[in-house]
Scaffold this motif. Structure first.
Motif, PDB file in Angstrom:
ATOM      1  N   ASP A  80     -17.603 -35.729  79.294  1.00  0.00           N
ATOM      2  CA  ASP A  80     -16.658 -34.638  79.543  1.00  0.00           C
ATOM      3  C   ASP A  80     -16.895 -33.972  80.897  1.00  0.00           C
ATOM      4  N   GLN A  81     -18.154 -33.925  81.315  1.00  0.00           N
ATOM      5  CA  GLN A  81     -18.500 -33.174  82.519  1.00  0.00           C
ATOM      6  C   GLN A  81     -18.509 -34.025  83.783  1.00  0.00           C
ATOM      7  N   THR A  82     -18.321 -35.329  83.634  1.00  0.00           N
ATOM      8  CA  THR A  82     -18.343 -36.215  84.798  1.00  0.00           C
ATOM      9  C   THR A  82     -17.105 -37.099  84.804  1.00  0.00           C
ATOM     10  N   SER A  83     -16.956 -37.847  85.866  1.00  0.00           N
ATOM     11  CA  SER A  83     -15.854 -38.810  85.949  1.00  0.00           C
ATOM     12  C   SER A  83     -16.265 -40.166  85.399  1.00  0.00           C
ATOM     13  N   LEU A  84     -17.508 -40.265  84.903  1.00  0.00           N
ATOM     14  CA  LEU A  84     -17.951 -41.501  84.270  1.00  0.00           C
ATOM     15  C   LEU A  84     -17.155 -41.718  82.997  1.00  0.00           C
ATOM     16  N   LYS A  85     -16.779 -42.930  82.744  1.00  0.00           N
ATOM     17  CA  LYS A  85     -16.035 -43.262  81.534  1.00  0.00           C
ATOM     18  C   LYS A  85     -16.835 -44.254  80.715  1.00  0.00           C
ATOM     19  N   ASP A  86     -16.730 -44.114  79.402  1.00  0.00           N
ATOM     20  CA  ASP A  86     -17.510 -44.971  78.509  1.00  0.00           C
ATOM     21  C   ASP A  86     -17.261 -46.447  78.782  1.00  0.00           C
ATOM     22  N   ALA A  87     -16.004 -46.830  78.872  1.00  0.00           N
ATOM     23  CA  ALA A  87     -15.682 -48.252  79.052  1.00  0.00           C
ATOM     24  C   ALA A  87     -16.148 -48.767  80.401  1.00  0.00           C
ATOM     25  N   GLU A  88     -16.227 -47.868  81.379  1.00  0.00           N
ATOM     26  CA  GLU A  88     -16.627 -48.295  82.713  1.00  0.00           C
ATOM     27  C   GLU A  88     -18.121 -48.132  82.920  1.00  0.00           C
ATOM     28  N   SER A  89     -18.644 -46.980  82.507  1.00  0.00           N
ATOM     29  CA  SER A  89     -20.028 -46.674  82.852  1.00  0.00           C
ATOM     30  C   SER A  89     -21.032 -47.365  81.982  1.00  0.00           C
ATOM     31  N   ALA A  90     -20.647 -47.691  80.739  1.00  0.00           N
ATOM     32  CA  ALA A  90     -21.633 -48.262  79.834  1.00  0.00           C
ATOM     33  C   ALA A  90     -22.196 -49.559  80.355  1.00  0.00           C
ATOM     34  N   ASP A  91     -21.430 -50.262  81.128  1.00  0.00           N
ATOM     35  CA  ASP A  91     -21.916 -51.556  81.581  1.00  0.00           C
ATOM     36  C   ASP A  91     -21.647 -51.803  83.050  1.00  0.00           C
ATOM     37  N   LYS A  92     -21.454 -50.763  83.798  1.00  0.00           N
ATOM     38  CA  LYS A  92     -21.186 -50.930  85.222  1.00  0.00           C
ATOM     39  C   LYS A  92     -22.394 -51.532  85.918  1.00  0.00           C
ATOM     40  N   VAL A  93     -22.173 -52.532  86.687  1.00  0.00           N
ATOM     41  CA  VAL A  93     -23.268 -53.158  87.413  1.00  0.00           C
ATOM     42  C   VAL A  93     -23.673 -52.242  88.551  1.00  0.00           C
ATOM     43  N   GLU A  94     -24.951 -52.028  88.691  1.00  0.00           N
ATOM     44  CA  GLU A  94     -25.411 -51.112  89.720  1.00  0.00           C
ATOM     45  C   GLU A  94     -24.983 -51.599  91.090  1.00  0.00           C
ATOM     46  N   GLU A  95     -24.553 -50.635  91.899  1.00  0.00           N
ATOM     47  CA  GLU A  95     -23.993 -50.976  93.189  1.00  0.00           C
ATOM     48  C   GLU A  95     -25.039 -51.019  94.285  1.00  0.00           C
ATOM     49  N   SER A  96     -26.167 -50.425  94.020  1.00  0.00           N
ATOM     50  CA  SER A  96     -27.212 -50.426  95.032  1.00  0.00           C
ATOM     51  C   SER A  96     -28.548 -50.374  94.358  1.00  0.00           C
ATOM     52  N   GLY A  97     -29.606 -50.548  95.141  1.00  0.00           N
ATOM     53  CA  GLY A  97     -30.946 -50.505  94.590  1.00  0.00           C
ATOM     54  C   GLY A  97     -31.361 -51.862  94.079  1.00  0.00           C
ATOM     55  N   GLU A  98     -32.618 -51.954  93.705  1.00  0.00           N
ATOM     56  CA  GLU A  98     -33.157 -53.217  93.243  1.00  0.00           C
ATOM     57  C   GLU A  98     -32.711 -53.497  91.825  1.00  0.00           C
ATOM     58  N   LYS A  99     -32.505 -54.756  91.531  1.00  0.00           N
ATOM     59  CA  LYS A  99     -32.101 -55.141  90.190  1.00  0.00           C
ATOM     60  C   LYS A  99     -33.284 -55.276  89.259  1.00  0.00           C
ATOM     61  N   GLY A 100     -34.478 -55.363  89.792  1.00  0.00           N
ATOM     62  CA  GLY A 100     -35.650 -55.460  88.942  1.00  0.00           C
ATOM     63  C   GLY A 100     -35.933 -56.898  88.551  1.00  0.00           C
ATOM     64  N   SER A 101     -36.961 -57.071  87.745  1.00  0.00           N
ATOM     65  CA  SER A 101     -37.388 -58.399  87.337  1.00  0.00           C
ATOM     66  C   SER A 101     -36.392 -59.006  86.359  1.00  0.00           C
ATOM     67  N   TRP A 102     -36.533 -60.309  86.136  1.00  0.00           N
ATOM     68  CA  TRP A 102     -35.641 -60.986  85.190  1.00  0.00           C
ATOM     69  C   TRP A 102     -35.796 -60.398  83.796  1.00  0.00           C
ATOM     70  N   LEU A 103     -37.023 -59.967  83.438  1.00  0.00           N
ATOM     71  CA  LEU A 103     -37.234 -59.366  82.120  1.00  0.00           C
ATOM     72  C   LEU A 103     -36.478 -58.050  82.007  1.00  0.00           C
ATOM     73  N   ASN A 104     -36.557 -57.226  83.057  1.00  0.00           N
ATOM     74  CA  ASN A 104     -35.819 -55.966  83.044  1.00  0.00           C
ATOM     75  C   ASN A 104     -34.327 -56.204  82.898  1.00  0.00           C
ATOM     76  N   ARG A 105     -33.817 -57.189  83.647  1.00  0.00           N
ATOM     77  CA  ARG A 105     -32.383 -57.465  83.582  1.00  0.00           C
ATOM     78  C   ARG A 105     -31.987 -57.999  82.208  1.00  0.00           C
ATOM     79  N   ALA A 106     -32.861 -58.826  81.618  1.00  0.00           N
ATOM     80  CA  ALA A 106     -32.554 -59.383  80.297  1.00  0.00           C
ATOM     81  C   ALA A 106     -32.516 -58.286  79.239  1.00  0.00           C
TER      82      ALA A 106
END
Length: 635
Positions: A80-106
């Protein structure tokens, strides 16, 4: 949603670095799971001190804010307080920064795909168990319309699981959700299922198709939607805008559905069968050992958020074998944590601790253990360990009896109907033993810390004229908030700050004497680092012990092997039993003479009872003056 939940949501948004720092956010049963663009912008300490936040955990590439049972309301407040939306934000792929190890991603992928389904899966699983129980008791029969309707209600989620997974996977992989559902629908299409059951040989333009059962499967549809994400982007890159909404879905279905039946489906099915067979093989080696391991370590997996990796195995077992032996084992450690909390509830004299342990016990019985773990058992260490031991014992009993789950249900008392059938009696016994043993062990072995009154002292002046302050920050009064107590320890000396392991004295540097830090002094004025009582003054004057008002037992040892000086160059200003305040002069010593005698003057400041604390935080500064911040004890 209450005003309190809205306020918590606001504080959480601020604590994670603001909306602009959030790549994605979704929630599970008790946690807000953030993917942040820059974790350095998050105020972890501030969030930990926020009323309504149980704790903060960084695991699996996620910044997890543990809220408790009201996490859906707080999540809604964030939406309610942000422009983030459940359908979009729940699984939005990060746009910047490190993706982390394969275990973290899994772990991140699995949790984001399965989290939204847990409520429906758990609810349907409990209902399925109740239907089975009603059949055993003779309350309904399989020919009745009542059974048909209730069985359909409880079984539909599992039968058409690929369709549900297509929805959550499409969010994760950012595909057209309706095309994903169409692909999953093709996998469970009645005519296809009938052909598979009849053993009909099928081919696609002459290429033979290996038909397998896709109802209740997990991996094939996830692979299909993942492939869809690339195929969809490929066609969208050149199809004209005027016909894109029609041609891209059509071409995607034309490519992905046949490929799934020809390749990804059978491969995914082989992986599913492999997971189920591999786990069953390990389990059959020794169900008792499997129980000991699962019961002893499950809550550790929960703490680090890696328990999601086991969900596909459970669902694969149910789909391939028709039952799962892991789920009953996990009921023991969950109920053991609830039992530990109940034991603390019975023993606690502190009103806030009793209230928090009571509410956490109820939540734990119904499968939500995080508030109790982070708020009580893990904080005090011993209750958590005793609960893990009790969970291992209970799970070993369940394993010995061959307990099985006939449907997916989150481990709790509500899941007991799902265990009807093989090993049901020993499963119930194992759960009861885990709960009762944890309660009894904590009732007799848990030592409640002495409650301290909230206190703070005004800044005082040291002998050098430097400001000094020490305070004990007490637990907040509301039961739902943290019971953490913190005590600030200031520097007793002016000098360079060094890590304890740099000291050339193994008795201290190994940590055997306790956690602490080293100050290499530039002057010989040693002042009290906290308000308290002098408990030890060595006759030689080279070391002083203080028990602070907050309960910390401090040892300040000037130099290494300086006991050999037999008191030379040391001038004691206090004696045992003296009451001292922050900044009060305790000792003077001739720094240059001690150095000239060939001794190292680096001085360890040790919390000798650090094992009783959740943590001892150290200053990150390179130098300090008398009265500057040095340590924080957290209990």
């Amino acid at each position: 949603m209450s005003a309190k939940d809205q306020e918590i949501a606001k504080k959480v948004i601020e604590g994670v670095g603001g909306e602009s720092n959030v790549s994605s956010v979704f929630h599970c049963a008790t946690r807000l799971r953030f993917k942040l663009k820059d974790t350095a912008k998050a105020d972890k300490e501030g969030l930990n001190n926020t009323p309504g936040v149980v704790t903060v955990v960084e695991s699996g590439g996620q910044f997890q804010v543990v809220i408790g049972n009201n996490v859906p309301e707080v999540f809604k407040g964030i939406m309610d307080q942000t422009s983030l939306k459940d359908a979009e934000s729940a699984d939005k792929v990060e746009e910047s920064g490190e993706k982390g190890s394969w275990l973290n991603r899994a772990v991140d992928m699995i949790s984001s795909i399965f989290s939204p389904l847990l409520g429906a899966l758990a609810g349907a699983g409990v209902l399925k168990g109740l239907v089975a129980l009603f059949l055993v008791l003779g309350w309904i029969n399989q020919e009745s319309g009542t059974y048909l309707i209730l069985n359909a209600a409880s079984d539909s989620v599992f039968t058409f699981l690929p369709i549900f997974l297509a929805i959550t996977s499409s969010r994760r992989f950012k595909t057209n959700m309706f095309v994903s559902v169409a692909i999953a629908g093709a996998l469970v299409y009645p005519a296809i299922a009938a052909a598979q059951s009849a053993g009909t040989a099928l081919n696609f333009f002459g290429i033979p198709i290996v038909l397998v059962t896709y109802t209740s499967t997990v991996i094939p549809v996830i692979l299909a939607v993942w492939v869809q994400s690339y195929v969809e982007k490929f066609f969208a890159s050149f199809v004209h805008q005027s016909v894109k909404n029609i041609l891209v879905p059509m071409l995607t279905l034309l490519v992905v559905v046949p490929l799934t039946f020809l390749a990804f489906g059978p491969v995914g099915n082989i992986i599913s069968e492999g997971l189920a067979s591999g786990y069953t093989w390990l389990y059959n080696l020794s169900p008792i050992v499997a129980g000991l391991i699962a019961g002893g370590f499950w809550q550790v997996f929960v703490i680090f958020g890696v328990h999601w990796g086991f969900v596909p195995i459970m669902l694969s077992n149910l789909g391939e074998l028709g039952y799962d032996t892991m789920l009953p084992l996990l009921a023991a450690p969950v109920l053991a944590q609830a039992g530990a909390l109940f034991g603390i509830f019975l023993k606690a004299k502190n009103r806030d601790l009793k209230a928090l342990s009571g509410s956490a016990t109820l939540a734990g019985i119904f499968g939500i253990t995080e508030p109790g773990i982070y708020g009580i058992t893990l904080k005090y260490k011993k209750p958590f360990i005793l609960a893990c031991i009790s969970g291992a014992v209970g799970a070993a009993i369940i394993g010995a009896g061959g307990g099985r789950a006939i449907s997916f249900a989150l481990p709790s008392v509500l899941a007991i109907p799902a265990y009807v059938g093989t090993g049901f009696a020993t499963t119930v016994i194992g759960i009861v033993v885990a709960f009762a043993l944890a309660a009894l062990l904590n009732l007799f072995l848990f030592q409640e810390p002495v409650a301290e009154a909230s206190a703070s002292s005004a800044p005082a002046a040291t002998s050098d004229g430097q400001p000094a302050a020490a305070r004990v920050e007490e637990a907040v009064s509301a039961p739902a908030e943290s019971l953490l107590k913190k005590e600030i320890i200031v520097s007793p000396l002016a000098g360079a700050i060094q890590a304890l392991d740099t000291l050339p004295d193994p008795a201290f540097s190994s940590g055997a004497m306790g956690q602490g830090i080293v100050v290499d002094p530039t002057s010989g004025h040693l002042t009290s680092p906290a308000a308290g009582t002098v408990t030890t003054v060595f006759p030689t004057g080279h070391a002083i012990g203080i028990t602070t008002d907050g309960g910390a037992q401090l040892l300040i040892h000037v130099g290494v092997n300086t006991v050999r000086l037999k008191g030379q160059f040391f001038d004691k200003k206090v004696k045992e039993g003296d009451r001292v305040e922050v900044g009060q002069l305790l000792l003077e010593f001739d720094l240059e003479q001690i150095k000239a005698a060939g001794y190292v003057t680096a001085t360890p400041v040790i919390v000798t009872n650090s094992a009783e604390y959740l943590d001892v935080l150290k200053s990150t500064e390179s130098a300090a003056k008398n009265g500057d911040y040095l340590l924080t004890t957290i209990v």
